[in-house]
Design a protein around this motif. Structure first.
Motif, PDB file in Angstrom:
ATOM      1  N   VAL A  27       0.858  -1.180   0.000  1.00 21.38           N
ATOM      2  CA  VAL A  27       0.000   0.000   0.000  1.00 21.38           C
ATOM      3  C   VAL A  27       0.895   1.231   0.000  1.00 21.38           C
ATOM      4  CG1 VAL A  27      -1.881  -1.169   1.221  1.00 21.38           C
ATOM      5  CG2 VAL A  27      -0.139   0.083   2.531  1.00 21.38           C
ATOM      6  N   VAL A  28       0.303   2.398  -0.204  1.00 15.54           N
ATOM      7  CA  VAL A  28       1.091   3.629  -0.163  1.00 15.54           C
ATOM      8  C   VAL A  28       1.364   4.010   1.294  1.00 15.54           C
ATOM      9  CG1 VAL A  28       0.208   4.452  -2.366  1.00 15.54           C
ATOM     10  CG2 VAL A  28      -1.002   5.042  -0.251  1.00 15.54           C
ATOM     11  N   GLN A  29       2.440   4.777   1.506  1.00 12.43           N
ATOM     12  CA  GLN A  29       2.838   5.134   2.861  1.00 12.43           C
ATOM     13  C   GLN A  29       1.771   5.953   3.568  1.00 12.43           C
ATOM     14  OE1 GLN A  29       6.766   6.796   3.235  1.00 12.43           O
ATOM     15  NE2 GLN A  29       6.248   7.886   5.125  1.00 12.43           N
ATOM     16  N   SER A  30       1.078   6.826   2.832  1.00 11.37           N
ATOM     17  CA  SER A  30       0.063   7.668   3.458  1.00 11.37           C
ATOM     18  C   SER A  30      -1.068   6.827   4.051  1.00 11.37           C
ATOM     19  CB  SER A  30      -0.505   8.658   2.444  1.00 11.37           C
ATOM     20  OG  SER A  30      -1.070   7.975   1.329  1.00 11.37           O
ATOM     21  N   ALA A  31      -1.366   5.691   3.417  1.00  9.77           N
ATOM     22  CA  ALA A  31      -2.416   4.812   3.935  1.00  9.77           C
ATOM     23  C   ALA A  31      -1.990   4.188   5.260  1.00  9.77           C
ATOM     24  CB  ALA A  31      -2.742   3.723   2.914  1.00  9.77           C
ATOM     25  N   VAL A  32      -0.720   3.817   5.365  1.00 10.57           N
ATOM     26  CA  VAL A  32      -0.218   3.255   6.624  1.00 10.57           C
ATOM     27  C   VAL A  32      -0.263   4.319   7.717  1.00 10.57           C
ATOM     28  CG1 VAL A  32       1.792   2.258   7.790  1.00 10.57           C
ATOM     29  CG2 VAL A  32       1.230   1.559   5.451  1.00 10.57           C
ATOM     30  N   SER A  33       0.201   5.516   7.403  1.00  7.80           N
ATOM     31  CA  SER A  33       0.224   6.593   8.401  1.00  7.80           C
ATOM     32  C   SER A  33      -1.180   6.912   8.912  1.00  7.80           C
ATOM     33  CB  SER A  33       0.856   7.848   7.802  1.00  7.80           C
ATOM     34  OG  SER A  33       2.194   7.617   7.447  1.00  7.80           O
ATOM     35  N   SER A  34      -2.130   7.022   7.992  1.00  4.81           N
ATOM     36  CA  SER A  34      -3.489   7.369   8.409  1.00  4.81           C
ATOM     37  C   SER A  34      -4.133   6.248   9.215  1.00  4.81           C
ATOM     38  CB  SER A  34      -4.347   7.697   7.187  1.00  4.81           C
ATOM     39  OG  SER A  34      -4.470   6.576   6.333  1.00  4.81           O
ATOM     40  N   THR A  35      -3.811   4.999   8.870  1.00  3.15           N
ATOM     41  CA  THR A  35      -4.359   3.861   9.618  1.00  3.15           C
ATOM     42  C   THR A  35      -3.816   3.837  11.039  1.00  3.15           C
ATOM     43  OG1 THR A  35      -4.595   2.555   7.592  1.00  3.15           O
ATOM     44  CG2 THR A  35      -4.588   1.348   9.673  1.00  3.15           C
ATOM     45  N   ILE A  36      -2.525   4.105  11.191  1.00  7.87           N
ATOM     46  CA  ILE A  36      -1.920   4.129  12.533  1.00  7.87           C
ATOM     47  C   ILE A  36      -2.509   5.286  13.350  1.00  7.87           C
ATOM     48  CG2 ILE A  36       0.204   4.461  13.823  1.00  7.87           C
ATOM     49  CD1 ILE A  36       0.061   1.743  12.526  1.00  7.87           C
ATOM     50  N   LYS A  37      -2.665   6.438  12.737  1.00  9.50           N
ATOM     51  CA  LYS A  37      -3.245   7.578  13.456  1.00  9.50           C
ATOM     52  C   LYS A  37      -4.676   7.270  13.900  1.00  9.50           C
ATOM     53  CE  LYS A  37      -0.455  11.161  11.224  1.00  9.50           C
ATOM     54  NZ  LYS A  37      -0.460  12.298  10.259  1.00  9.50           N
ATOM     55  N   SER A  38      -5.423   6.590  13.045  1.00  4.61           N
ATOM     56  CA  SER A  38      -6.790   6.201  13.408  1.00  4.61           C
ATOM     57  C   SER A  38      -6.788   5.266  14.609  1.00  4.61           C
ATOM     58  CB  SER A  38      -7.462   5.529  12.210  1.00  4.61           C
ATOM     59  OG  SER A  38      -8.727   4.999  12.570  1.00  4.61           O
ATOM     60  N   LEU A  39      -5.850   4.320  14.630  1.00  9.11           N
ATOM     61  CA  LEU A  39      -5.757   3.392  15.759  1.00  9.11           C
ATOM     62  C   LEU A  39      -5.369   4.135  17.030  1.00  9.11           C
ATOM     63  CD1 LEU A  39      -5.757   0.476  16.854  1.00  9.11           C
ATOM     64  CD2 LEU A  39      -3.380   0.273  16.060  1.00  9.11           C
ATOM     65  N   GLU A  40      -4.443   5.063  16.924  1.00  7.19           N
ATOM     66  CA  GLU A  40      -4.026   5.837  18.090  1.00  7.19           C
ATOM     67  C   GLU A  40      -5.178   6.679  18.633  1.00  7.19           C
ATOM     68  OE1 GLU A  40       0.764   6.484  17.419  1.00  7.19           O
ATOM     69  OE2 GLU A  40      -0.628   7.752  16.281  1.00  7.19           O
ATOM     70  N   ARG A  41      -5.955   7.267  17.735  1.00  8.29           N
ATOM     71  CA  ARG A  41      -7.116   8.042  18.187  1.00  8.29           C
ATOM     72  C   ARG A  41      -8.115   7.140  18.912  1.00  8.29           C
ATOM     73  NH1 ARG A  41      -6.669  10.596  13.095  1.00  8.29           N
ATOM     74  NH2 ARG A  41      -8.305   9.236  12.272  1.00  8.29           N
ATOM     75  N   GLU A  42      -8.319   5.957  18.382  1.00 10.70           N
ATOM     76  CA  GLU A  42      -9.270   5.034  18.986  1.00 10.70           C
ATOM     77  C   GLU A  42      -8.821   4.596  20.370  1.00 10.70           C
ATOM     78  OE1 GLU A  42     -11.263   0.694  17.861  1.00 10.70           O
ATOM     79  OE2 GLU A  42     -10.523   2.022  16.278  1.00 10.70           O
ATOM     80  N   LEU A  43      -7.504   4.393  20.530  1.00  9.92           N
ATOM     81  CA  LEU A  43      -6.967   3.945  21.813  1.00  9.92           C
ATOM     82  C   LEU A  43      -6.656   5.101  22.750  1.00  9.92           C
ATOM     83  CD1 LEU A  43      -4.610   1.077  20.605  1.00  9.92           C
ATOM     84  CD2 LEU A  43      -6.855   0.853  21.676  1.00  9.92           C
ATOM     85  N   GLY A  44      -6.626   6.308  22.218  1.00  3.68           N
ATOM     86  CA  GLY A  44      -6.412   7.487  23.046  1.00  3.68           C
ATOM     87  C   GLY A  44      -4.990   7.697  23.508  1.00  3.68           C
ATOM     88  N   THR A  45      -4.008   7.165  22.764  1.00  2.00           N
ATOM     89  CA  THR A  45      -2.610   7.326  23.178  1.00  2.00           C
ATOM     90  C   THR A  45      -1.692   7.068  21.992  1.00  2.00           C
ATOM     91  OG1 THR A  45      -0.925   6.656  24.796  1.00  2.00           O
ATOM     92  CG2 THR A  45      -2.315   4.911  23.876  1.00  2.00           C
TER      93      THR A  45
END
Length: 294
Positions: A27-45
């Protein structure tokens, strides 16, 4: 929390780099970055420290990583179970190999596996640190299965299926003082320069253990990562070598001797993490490898 989020997180943690993680996931790097940020937002840290040159895990990320690996493994097991009921294996098998696996015909083995199980994607990889690096990759769940050479006690955390073995013989240049002999004792090898694999490789471990048991010092002058090239280094006068018999070939420039009083047996095994039951594809590969060496 989605499996895709965990897959991206594990890939970044393994690669310590967003670009390499994206390439691994296709996948493209931007997709990985946005997915990780989404997970961090969901977990709150934050899970990753992006301020260093290398991407590092935060304390929260380190706590999540083993659980993320376990969750992904459970998901693969569930898919395997359904595939077996439907009569065909599916999924991906991450297979680690040594740089030289000539004790069996690996291309033929993988080709036959592909013919029998076309629904399984084979991802093969080698590591520059030899069998020890493959064991580490298994323990970190970056591999499902690996061909390894692990002499001595089985490492903690992995289960070994022994396949076959080869004896290491001494190889010397044709003009060497030992060239007229058929065998030699390990004590007579004191002071010789050796060509050998780096520390962590199975054949290097076999040799180091044999010399340590005999209390004989040894000097490794040249390190190589492919034992198949060892004969060439010896015949060009760069040292002597302990090489597996499958790597030896007929040439007038070298002489092969047996070492009469040392355990120089080099084993080949398939290793899986012992924490989890091997998946269906891994079990099929183990069974087929046994067929190839029986």
């Amino acid at each position: 929390m989605e499996l895709r989020q965990l897959e991206c997180f594990v890939a970044v943690a393994d690669e310590a780099n967003f670009t390499r993680a994206a390439a691994r996931l296709h996948v493209v790097q931007s997709a990985v970055s946005s997915t990780i940020k989404s997970l961090e937002r969901e977990l709150g840290t934050p899970l990753l420290d992006r301020n260093s040159k290398r991407v590092l895990l935060t304390d929260a990320g380190a706590a999540l990583l083993p659980r993320a690996r376990a969750t992904l493994h459970a998901a693969r097991e569930a898919a395997d179970a359904v595939a077996e009921v439907r009569g065909g294996l599916r999924g991906t098998l991450r297979l680690g190999t040594m740089t030289s696996v000539r004790l069996l015909d690996l291309p033929a083995l993988l080709g036959e596996f592909h013919r029998r199980h076309p629904g399984v994607v084979l991802q093969t990889s080698a590591v520059p640190s030899g069998s020890q690096g493959l064991v580490d990759a298994l323990l970190e769940r970056r591999l499902d299965l690996a061909f390894v050479s692990v002499p001595g006690p089985c490492p903690a955390g992995v289960t070994l299926t022994d396949l076959t073995s080869s004896v290491l013989d001494l190889v010397v240049p044709a003009g060497h003082p030992l060239a007229g002999r058929r065998s030699v004792s390990i004590a007579e090898l004191t002071g010789l320069d050796f060509v050998d694999s780096p520390v962590g490789y199975g054949n290097r471990t076999v040799a180091d253990r044999a010399f340590a048991v005999a209390s004989v010092p040894r000097r490794v002058a040249v390190e190589i990562t492919d034992v198949g090239t060892g004969v060439d280094f010896v015949r060009h006068g760069l040292g002597v070598a302990l090489l597996p018999r499958f790597a030896l070939r007929e040439t007038e420039d070298i002489v092969t001797l047996t070492v009469s009083d040392a355990d120089l047996n080099w084993p080949l095994s398939l290793a899986v993490p012992s924490e989890y039951r091997p998946g269906a594809a891994a079990r099929a590969m183990i069974a087929m490898a046994r067929e190839f060496v029986s």
